[in-house]
Design a protein around this motif. Structure first.
Motif, mmCIF file in Angstrom:
data_model
loop_
_atom_site.group_PDB
_atom_site.id
_atom_site.type_symbol
_atom_site.label_atom_id
_atom_site.label_comp_id
_atom_site.label_asym_id
_atom_site.label_seq_id
_atom_site.Cartn_x
_atom_site.Cartn_y
_atom_site.Cartn_z
ATOM 1 N N PHE A 89 -9.317 -3.089 7.628
ATOM 2 C CA PHE A 89 -9.859 -4.362 8.103
ATOM 3 C C PHE A 89 -8.893 -5.018 9.068
ATOM 4 C CE2 PHE A 89 -7.486 -5.075 4.253
ATOM 5 C CZ PHE A 89 -6.731 -6.200 4.518
ATOM 6 N N VAL A 90 -9.420 -5.989 9.821
ATOM 7 C CA VAL A 90 -8.596 -6.734 10.778
ATOM 8 C C VAL A 90 -8.338 -8.120 10.211
ATOM 9 C CG1 VAL A 90 -8.507 -7.721 13.093
ATOM 10 C CG2 VAL A 90 -9.512 -5.483 12.749
ATOM 11 N N ALA A 91 -7.088 -8.555 10.279
ATOM 12 C CA ALA A 91 -6.719 -9.900 9.843
ATOM 13 C C ALA A 91 -5.920 -10.553 10.963
ATOM 14 C CB ALA A 91 -5.903 -9.842 8.565
ATOM 15 N N ILE A 92 -6.053 -11.875 11.091
ATOM 16 C CA ILE A 92 -5.347 -12.598 12.149
ATOM 17 C C ILE A 92 -4.183 -13.362 11.541
ATOM 18 C CG2 ILE A 92 -5.562 -14.371 13.927
ATOM 19 C CD1 ILE A 92 -8.520 -13.483 14.175
ATOM 20 N N SER A 93 -2.993 -13.161 12.115
ATOM 21 C CA SER A 93 -1.778 -13.778 11.574
ATOM 22 C C SER A 93 -1.649 -15.230 12.036
ATOM 23 C CB SER A 93 -0.548 -12.986 12.021
ATOM 24 O OG SER A 93 -0.383 -13.106 13.410
ATOM 25 N N ASP A 145 0.568 -16.535 13.965
ATOM 26 C CA ASP A 145 0.838 -16.632 15.404
ATOM 27 C C ASP A 145 -0.253 -15.968 16.253
ATOM 28 O OD1 ASP A 145 1.618 -14.182 14.471
ATOM 29 O OD2 ASP A 145 3.514 -14.107 15.571
ATOM 30 N N ASN A 146 -1.485 -15.883 15.691
ATOM 31 C CA ASN A 146 -2.694 -15.437 16.397
ATOM 32 C C ASN A 146 -2.631 -13.991 16.891
ATOM 33 O OD1 ASN A 146 -4.950 -16.971 16.322
ATOM 34 N ND2 ASN A 146 -4.879 -17.554 18.484
ATOM 35 N N VAL A 147 -2.070 -13.092 16.089
ATOM 36 C CA VAL A 147 -2.022 -11.677 16.422
ATOM 37 C C VAL A 147 -3.007 -10.944 15.514
ATOM 38 C CG1 VAL A 147 -0.561 -9.625 16.522
ATOM 39 C CG2 VAL A 147 0.394 -11.850 17.105
ATOM 40 N N LYS A 148 -3.879 -10.120 16.126
ATOM 41 C CA LYS A 148 -4.831 -9.337 15.334
ATOM 42 C C LYS A 148 -4.131 -8.105 14.780
ATOM 43 C CE LYS A 148 -9.401 -10.043 17.337
ATOM 44 N NZ LYS A 148 -10.438 -9.386 18.149
ATOM 45 N N ILE A 161 -11.149 -3.595 -7.097
ATOM 46 C CA ILE A 161 -9.749 -3.441 -6.675
ATOM 47 C C ILE A 161 -9.642 -3.579 -5.152
ATOM 48 C CG2 ILE A 161 -7.847 -1.788 -6.461
ATOM 49 C CD1 ILE A 161 -8.624 -0.720 -9.227
ATOM 50 N N ARG A 162 -10.555 -2.918 -4.428
ATOM 51 C CA ARG A 162 -10.547 -2.964 -2.956
ATOM 52 C C ARG A 162 -10.741 -4.388 -2.454
ATOM 53 N NH1 ARG A 162 -14.561 0.170 -2.116
ATOM 54 N NH2 ARG A 162 -13.395 2.114 -2.149
ATOM 55 N N GLU A 163 -11.709 -5.101 -3.038
ATOM 56 C CA GLU A 163 -11.982 -6.483 -2.613
ATOM 57 C C GLU A 163 -10.785 -7.392 -2.902
ATOM 58 O OE1 GLU A 163 -15.530 -7.277 -4.813
ATOM 59 O OE2 GLU A 163 -16.850 -6.438 -3.263
ATOM 60 N N ASN A 164 -10.183 -7.223 -4.083
ATOM 61 C CA ASN A 164 -9.012 -8.030 -4.444
ATOM 62 C C ASN A 164 -7.841 -7.773 -3.492
ATOM 63 O OD1 ASN A 164 -9.307 -9.896 -6.474
ATOM 64 N ND2 ASN A 164 -7.863 -8.867 -7.821
ATOM 65 N N ALA A 165 -7.590 -6.506 -3.197
ATOM 66 C CA ALA A 165 -6.489 -6.141 -2.295
ATOM 67 C C ALA A 165 -6.709 -6.747 -0.916
ATOM 68 C CB ALA A 165 -6.379 -4.624 -2.192
ATOM 69 N N ARG A 166 -7.956 -6.683 -0.435
ATOM 70 C CA ARG A 166 -8.270 -7.244 0.883
ATOM 71 C C ARG A 166 -8.021 -8.747 0.893
ATOM 72 N NH1 ARG A 166 -13.507 -6.269 4.706
ATOM 73 N NH2 ARG A 166 -12.820 -4.147 4.409
ATOM 74 N N LYS A 167 -8.441 -9.440 -0.160
ATOM 75 C CA LYS A 167 -8.271 -10.893 -0.234
ATOM 76 C C LYS A 167 -6.788 -11.265 -0.256
ATOM 77 C CE LYS A 167 -9.564 -14.848 -3.103
ATOM 78 N NZ LYS A 167 -8.159 -15.293 -3.233
ATOM 79 N N ILE A 168 -5.999 -10.548 -1.064
ATOM 80 C CA ILE A 168 -4.552 -10.803 -1.151
ATOM 81 C C ILE A 168 -3.898 -10.615 0.218
ATOM 82 C CG2 ILE A 168 -2.376 -9.969 -2.129
ATOM 83 C CD1 ILE A 168 -4.091 -9.104 -4.617
ATOM 84 N N LEU A 169 -4.220 -9.500 0.886
ATOM 85 C CA LEU A 169 -3.618 -9.206 2.186
ATOM 86 C C LEU A 169 -4.040 -10.212 3.254
ATOM 87 C CD1 LEU A 169 -3.804 -5.324 2.199
ATOM 88 C CD2 LEU A 169 -1.736 -6.700 2.335
ATOM 89 N N GLU A 170 -5.344 -10.566 3.278
ATOM 90 C CA GLU A 170 -5.806 -11.528 4.286
ATOM 91 C C GLU A 170 -5.137 -12.887 4.100
ATOM 92 O OE1 GLU A 170 -10.075 -11.326 3.881
ATOM 93 O OE2 GLU A 170 -10.248 -9.954 5.599
ATOM 94 N N ASP A 171 -4.997 -13.349 2.848
ATOM 95 C CA ASP A 171 -4.311 -14.622 2.590
ATOM 96 C C ASP A 171 -2.859 -14.560 3.036
ATOM 97 O OD1 ASP A 171 -6.645 -15.596 1.560
ATOM 98 O OD2 ASP A 171 -6.052 -15.385 -0.551
ATOM 99 N N PHE A 172 -2.196 -13.441 2.751
ATOM 100 C CA PHE A 172 -0.790 -13.274 3.124
ATOM 101 C C PHE A 172 -0.623 -13.285 4.638
ATOM 102 C CE2 PHE A 172 2.824 -10.584 4.235
ATOM 103 C CZ PHE A 172 3.838 -11.266 3.580
ATOM 104 N N VAL A 173 -1.500 -12.551 5.341
ATOM 105 C CA VAL A 173 -1.407 -12.452 6.813
ATOM 106 C C VAL A 173 -1.670 -13.808 7.453
ATOM 107 C CG1 VAL A 173 -2.515 -11.443 8.847
ATOM 108 C CG2 VAL A 173 -1.909 -9.997 6.924
ATOM 109 N N LYS A 174 -2.634 -14.558 6.902
ATOM 110 C CA LYS A 174 -2.978 -15.866 7.460
ATOM 111 C C LYS A 174 -1.799 -16.833 7.418
ATOM 112 C CE LYS A 174 -7.252 -16.589 6.383
ATOM 113 N NZ LYS A 174 -8.332 -16.923 5.462
ATOM 114 N N VAL A 195 -0.848 -3.606 15.488
ATOM 115 C CA VAL A 195 -1.404 -4.678 16.305
ATOM 116 C C VAL A 195 -2.624 -4.139 17.032
ATOM 117 C CG1 VAL A 195 -0.957 -6.237 18.219
ATOM 118 C CG2 VAL A 195 0.868 -5.724 16.596
ATOM 119 N N GLU A 196 -3.770 -4.818 16.866
ATOM 120 C CA GLU A 196 -5.002 -4.443 17.569
ATOM 121 C C GLU A 196 -4.941 -4.951 19.002
ATOM 122 O OE1 GLU A 196 -8.834 -3.769 16.334
ATOM 123 O OE2 GLU A 196 -7.550 -2.195 15.569
ATOM 124 N N ARG A 197 -5.504 -4.181 19.915
ATOM 125 C CA ARG A 197 -5.523 -4.620 21.308
ATOM 126 C C ARG A 197 -6.671 -5.550 21.561
ATOM 127 N NH1 ARG A 197 -3.843 0.787 22.276
ATOM 128 N NH2 ARG A 197 -1.644 0.726 22.718
#
Length: 172
Positions: free
Chosen positions: A87-91, A93-96, A117-130, A170-172
């Motif tokens: 998945f893509v998450a935005i940090s 400092d606005n980096v994809k 497990i997959r949904e929980n991991a995604r939520k944890i990572l997205e919150d962290f990246v944000k 980093v996504e382009r």
């Protein structure tokens, strides 16, 4: 023109790498692929850095971190389930960032638990990246900080034997 070596300071590893070029200006935009298995005590992985010039000094900014494919494949054993996501998450400092976690359960589990497990991991990572900037995110992935946090929270659903970020870039 004659080629010479220029030392490029790498942003996260706190070390300098010599790169061949005609001048410092020619280094701008080049990428450096580095095997960082030794720095991570045997976790077979590599990192990619993009060179930028700041105040006349070449600096390598990290754009990719990933586990070697063979290493990741060996982590998933017979009698366990490998759970992957992308998945893509935005940090902050606005980096994809494209994040691909790899989670391995201790035993075989039903699809419903794998999904949870997959949904929980995604939520944890997205919150962290944000909440964090790109450099902090890569630093915590390389130093196994976010993975430890994920294991703590996911073991309430089902215990994991492996929790890795297979790839982050980093996504382009």
């Amino acid at each position: 023109m004659k080629l010479k070596f220029f030392n490029v300071k790498l942003e996260i590893l706190e070390k300098e790498v010599p790169i061949l070029a005609e001048s410092i200006e020619n280094l701008n935009g080049k990428t450096i692929l580095l095997d960082i298995t030794r720095e991570l005590k045997g976790k077979a992985s590599e990192a990619k850095f993009k060179v930028t010039i700041e105040n006349g000094q070449p600096i390598g900014k990290i754009v990719y971190f990933g586990l070697n494919q063979n290493f990741a494949r060996r982590l998933v054993r017979i009698g366990t389930n490998g759970i992957e996501d992308s998945f893509v998450a935005i940090s902050k400092d606005n980096v994809k960032l494209r994040i691909k976690p790899l989670l391995v359960t201790r035993k075989k589990v039903p699809r419903s638990i794998r999904k949870k497990i997959r949904e929980n991991a995604r939520k944890i990572l997205e919150d962290f990246v944000k909440k964090n900037e790109k450099k902090e995110i890569f630093d915590s992935v390389i130093n196994y900080v976010i993975q430890k946090e994920m294991v703590k929270q996911i073991k309430k659903i089902y215990p994991l034997s492996v929790c890795e970020i297979r790839r982050i870039y980093v996504e382009r």
